[in-house]
Design a protein around this motif. Structure first.
Motif, mmCIF file in Angstrom:
data_model
loop_
_atom_site.group_PDB
_atom_site.id
_atom_site.type_symbol
_atom_site.label_atom_id
_atom_site.label_comp_id
_atom_site.label_asym_id
_atom_site.label_seq_id
_atom_site.Cartn_x
_atom_site.Cartn_y
_atom_site.Cartn_z
ATOM 1 N N UNK A 189 7.927 -3.287 -13.345
ATOM 2 C CA UNK A 189 6.499 -3.222 -13.661
ATOM 3 C C UNK A 189 5.719 -2.925 -12.382
ATOM 4 N N UNK A 190 4.738 -2.044 -12.486
ATOM 5 C CA UNK A 190 3.841 -1.728 -11.373
ATOM 6 C C UNK A 190 2.410 -1.989 -11.806
ATOM 7 N N UNK A 191 1.733 -2.864 -11.071
ATOM 8 C CA UNK A 191 0.316 -3.133 -11.305
ATOM 9 C C UNK A 191 -0.472 -2.526 -10.157
ATOM 10 N N UNK A 192 -1.497 -1.742 -10.490
ATOM 11 C CA UNK A 192 -2.247 -0.999 -9.488
ATOM 12 C C UNK A 192 -3.577 -1.678 -9.165
ATOM 13 N N UNK A 193 -4.009 -1.482 -7.909
ATOM 14 C CA UNK A 193 -5.330 -1.944 -7.486
ATOM 15 C C UNK A 193 -5.468 -3.458 -7.493
ATOM 16 N N UNK A 194 -6.660 -3.923 -7.893
ATOM 17 C CA UNK A 194 -6.968 -5.348 -7.885
ATOM 18 C C UNK A 194 -6.177 -6.123 -8.933
ATOM 19 N N UNK A 195 -5.590 -5.415 -9.891
ATOM 20 C CA UNK A 195 -4.821 -6.097 -10.931
ATOM 21 C C UNK A 195 -3.611 -6.813 -10.335
ATOM 22 N N UNK A 210 0.846 -1.194 0.000
ATOM 23 C CA UNK A 210 0.000 0.000 0.000
ATOM 24 C C UNK A 210 0.876 1.236 0.000
ATOM 25 N N UNK A 211 0.614 2.173 -0.894
ATOM 26 C CA UNK A 211 1.402 3.396 -0.976
ATOM 27 C C UNK A 211 0.974 4.365 0.114
ATOM 28 N N UNK A 233 -3.189 3.673 -2.105
ATOM 29 C CA UNK A 233 -3.423 2.831 -3.274
ATOM 30 C C UNK A 233 -2.658 1.515 -3.150
ATOM 31 N N UNK A 234 -3.287 0.436 -3.597
ATOM 32 C CA UNK A 234 -2.666 -0.888 -3.586
ATOM 33 C C UNK A 234 -1.829 -1.066 -4.850
ATOM 34 N N UNK A 235 -0.643 -1.685 -4.698
ATOM 35 C CA UNK A 235 0.241 -1.820 -5.844
ATOM 36 C C UNK A 235 1.098 -3.075 -5.682
ATOM 37 N N UNK A 236 1.534 -3.599 -6.848
ATOM 38 C CA UNK A 236 2.460 -4.741 -6.894
ATOM 39 C C UNK A 236 3.591 -4.373 -7.833
ATOM 40 N N UNK A 237 4.830 -4.544 -7.381
ATOM 41 C CA UNK A 237 6.000 -4.275 -8.210
ATOM 42 C C UNK A 237 6.770 -5.577 -8.439
ATOM 43 N N UNK A 238 7.234 -5.768 -9.666
ATOM 44 C CA UNK A 238 8.045 -6.942 -9.980
ATOM 45 C C UNK A 238 8.909 -6.645 -11.204
ATOM 46 N N UNK A 239 9.845 -7.552 -11.471
ATOM 47 C CA UNK A 239 10.729 -7.430 -12.627
ATOM 48 C C UNK A 239 10.242 -8.313 -13.761
ATOM 49 N N UNK A 280 7.164 0.320 -16.345
ATOM 50 C CA UNK A 280 5.843 0.056 -16.912
ATOM 51 C C UNK A 280 4.794 0.159 -15.817
ATOM 52 N N UNK A 281 3.682 0.783 -16.139
ATOM 53 C CA UNK A 281 2.603 0.971 -15.170
ATOM 54 C C UNK A 281 1.284 0.572 -15.814
ATOM 55 N N UNK A 282 0.425 -0.074 -15.034
ATOM 56 C CA UNK A 282 -0.849 -0.555 -15.582
ATOM 57 C C UNK A 282 -1.852 0.580 -15.751
ATOM 58 N N UNK A 283 -2.869 0.310 -16.552
ATOM 59 C CA UNK A 283 -3.977 1.238 -16.778
ATOM 60 C C UNK A 283 -5.284 0.470 -16.598
ATOM 61 N N UNK A 284 -6.400 1.161 -16.749
ATOM 62 C CA UNK A 284 -7.690 0.479 -16.633
ATOM 63 C C UNK A 284 -7.941 -0.466 -17.798
ATOM 64 N N UNK A 285 -7.136 -0.344 -18.882
ATOM 65 C CA UNK A 285 -7.277 -1.234 -20.038
ATOM 66 C C UNK A 285 -6.303 -2.397 -20.012
ATOM 67 N N UNK A 286 -5.440 -2.462 -19.002
ATOM 68 C CA UNK A 286 -4.406 -3.504 -18.956
ATOM 69 C C UNK A 286 -5.017 -4.891 -18.824
ATOM 70 N N UNK A 287 -4.451 -5.831 -19.584
ATOM 71 C CA UNK A 287 -4.887 -7.226 -19.544
ATOM 72 C C UNK A 287 -3.668 -8.120 -19.334
#
Length: 583
Positions: A185-191, A163-164, A168-174, A224-231
């Motif tokens: 890479x940073x994925x935000x929220x429920x992603x 949590x930042x 906001x909830x976030x996940x960071x990885x290589x 790299x950072x996620x968006x609401x369109x990220x899959x």
């Protein structure tokens, strides 16, 4: 275009069908498309705005289509991924200047309430089921929110979701590729939670395609950072992933030990932090050390009222007599108070302004901004109206702050940084105060420990008095707030029966201290009052009463003769006012 309906499914020939490269603004011909993927899009505040699609045509070309929230229910759960549909009555518009799903596409499709679609059965040859536009790590550049990119790689490190400071909830990885390049890479929220769950189901090396990512620069490096369109796509049946897995043969895939991001360069003085930020604020520099708070700026207040809609935390303004959020373009009926503390700090090498927003402010003060506002409203101290005592007692103390160079800001005569966090004893990055003896000025800061904070002394709320200089506490001792016996109440002490109606439970006789009667030892002549015993006042109390009441016609004349109606009414009125103002 020839067509026939068989079993409820339209069969059509595509010889004269329209393709995406033939589209122009205002095109209204029919077109057969394959639905490659679909997703719901939210704005930056978490509000649903549309359902979006990627379509492909018989030439393998792709286009972005969108259905706004007011018409999306016509298409949700009806346009299935992997199926072909005949579309007509759609609108062709120019592609967006920002947040483009497909960077090089000139046009996009808007689905409307009048759009008609029909599932068709044709040869799938030519239609691209997974039309990714993969960008290699070496070719990535900052997108500035203009377009999204697709990347492919294998995951080496994936920590737990964190949590930042903004909540906001976030996940960071290589993410690494077959040539040894890596990207944070940073994925935000429920992603991020979804990513952890999907990875747990896969054994061995986890390869993945991340679609519709943004490229940002953070602390001097690309990420790299996620968006609401990220899959997140990890199916082994996708040809692109199959070929990528094949390219990993012979590559050393041993677990990487390096963190998701390279650690920033650490400095220990304000002068070093300022020098680095002035030269290049994007360079990754972090300051973690103890500094002294020398003052708190109140020109722009110590808090802001902010929006409470979704994830929005923007400050609100006034419009048409109510609070208004410009970002959400909506009225805010219940704004939230959040910290915006601007504190002057210094060490031996320099001084700077540090801005602490809500989370960092609560770490420092150990109280919410709302609780301080409540105390401020109840306080009778004029100094508290400008700055609550809980904030005033911070001045002169030393605290360990984490400051980052990319938050550097210069305005007029001062330079400032945002406080990332307040490091408290026991936290991971907290250093013992003894390690910074050479940073703080011993003359200015005798001890490196935080000062002992005194509990705020808020006076008891009392009603307005006509000619009194001191307020009186409501107690059974007969003394006022400064310890002087009975002066403010003309030698009278009050005892209020709990749970009874204020104003009808007090019996007052000048020169007597009132006590509750535990039994039937006395009878009060005033109807409707509790039974009280009247003890004579001491000589000292009586002298004080005589001196104070000499110039008061009510207390000095009528009060000496007995219980007067005017005095009773005054006492009842004071008690009613106290009850109304007490929390």
């Amino acid at each position: 275009m020839s067509k026939a309906v068989v079993g409820g499914v339209m069969e059509t020939g595509l010889d004269d069908g329209l393709c995406f490269d033939q589209l122009e603004v205002g095109s209204s011909m029919s077109i057969v498309v394959m639905v490659c993927r679909s997703w719901d899009s939210d704005n930056v505040h978490g509000r649903y705005i549309s359902t979006d699609y990627i379509f492909s045509d018989r030439n393998g070309d792709s286009i972005h289509a969108t259905a706004r929230s007011n018409v999306a229910h016509y298409f949700v759960d009806k346009l299935k991924e992997g199926c072909l549909y005949l579309l007509k009555n759609f609108t062709v518009v120019k592609n967006r200047p920002a947040y483009r799903i497909l960077k090089d596409s000139q046009y996009m499709i808007e689905l409307q309430g009048s759009t008609v679609f029909k599932k068709v059965s044709v040869d799938h040859g030519g239609f691209e089921r997974y039309p990714f536009q993969i960008v290699q790590f070496e070719d990535l550049e900052v997108t500035n929110n203009k377009y999204f990119v697709d990347v492919i790689g294998y995951v080496t490190t994936a920590d737990n979701v964190s949590t930042t400071s903004t909540g906001r909830r976030m996940l960071e990885f290589n993410l690494r590729n077959e040539r040894g390049g890596h990207m944070a890479v940073t994925l935000w929220g429920k992603l991020g939670e979804s990513f952890i769950a999907q990875k747990a189901k896969k054994a061995g090396v986890y390869t993945v395609i991340l679609s519709s990512m943004t490229v940002k620069q953070y602390l001097g490096s690309l990420g790299l950072s996620s968006s609401s369109a990220t899959l997140i796509i990890d199916s082994n049946n996708i040809p692109l992933l199959e070929s990528f897995n094949a390219s990993l043969r012979g590559v050393d895939l041993r677990a990487e030990t390096q963190p998701a991001r390279d650690g920033p360069h650490a400095v220990t003085t304000i002068a070093e932090l300022l020098q680095s930020a002035r030269q290049d604020k994007k360079k990754a520099v972090v300051f973690r050390n103890s500094i002294q708070i020398t003052g708190i700026r109140t020109k722009n207040s110590w808090f802001n009222f902010t929006c409470t809609g979704g994830r929005c935390r923007k400050g609100v303004t006034r419009k048409d007599g109510s609070f208004w959020c410009e970002a959400c373009d909506n009225a805010v009926y219940f704004p939230r108070a959040r910290y915006r503390l601007m504190v002057d700090v210094k060490d031996m090498t320099g001084n700077v302004v540090v801005v602490l927003f809500d989370e960092a402010g609560e770490q420092l003060v150990k109280k919410s901004a709302k609780s301080l506002l409540d105390e401020q409203e109840q306080s009778t101290n004029s100094d508290d109206m400008v700055l609550p005592e809980a904030l005033r007692c911070l001045i002169g103390g030393t605290y360990m702050f984490e400051l980052r160079s990319h938050t550097y800001y210069q305005y007029g005569e001062y330079e400032s940084f945002n406080c990332a966090q307040v490091l408290l004893p026991g936290s991971a990055n907290y250093a013992s105060p003894s390690s910074v003896d050479d940073i703080l000025d011993p003359a200015a800061v005798p001890a490196l420990s935080s000062p002992v904070k005194k509990a705020p002394q808020f006076g008891v709320v009392t009603p307005d008095k006509r000619a009194e200089k001191r307020s009186s506490n409501l107690d059974c001792t007969g003394t006022d707030s400064e310890g002087v016996p009975g002066k403010a109440q003309h030698g009278l002490s009050m005892d209020v029966k709990s749970g009874s109606d204020v104003g009808s439970e007090v019996n007052v006789v000048p020169g007597k201290r009132l006590k509750k009667v535990t039994g039937g030892e006395a009878h009060d002549p005033v109807e409707g009052t509790s039974q009280l015993i009247m003890d004579p006042l001491s000589e000292q109390e009586d002298d004080v009463d005589d001196k104070d009441s000499g110039g008061d016609s009510v207390a000095g004349t009528v009060g000496k003769k007995g219980v007067h109606t005017l005095l009773i009414r005054r006492m009842k009125s004071d008690l009613l006012a106290i009850r109304q103002r007490m929390p």
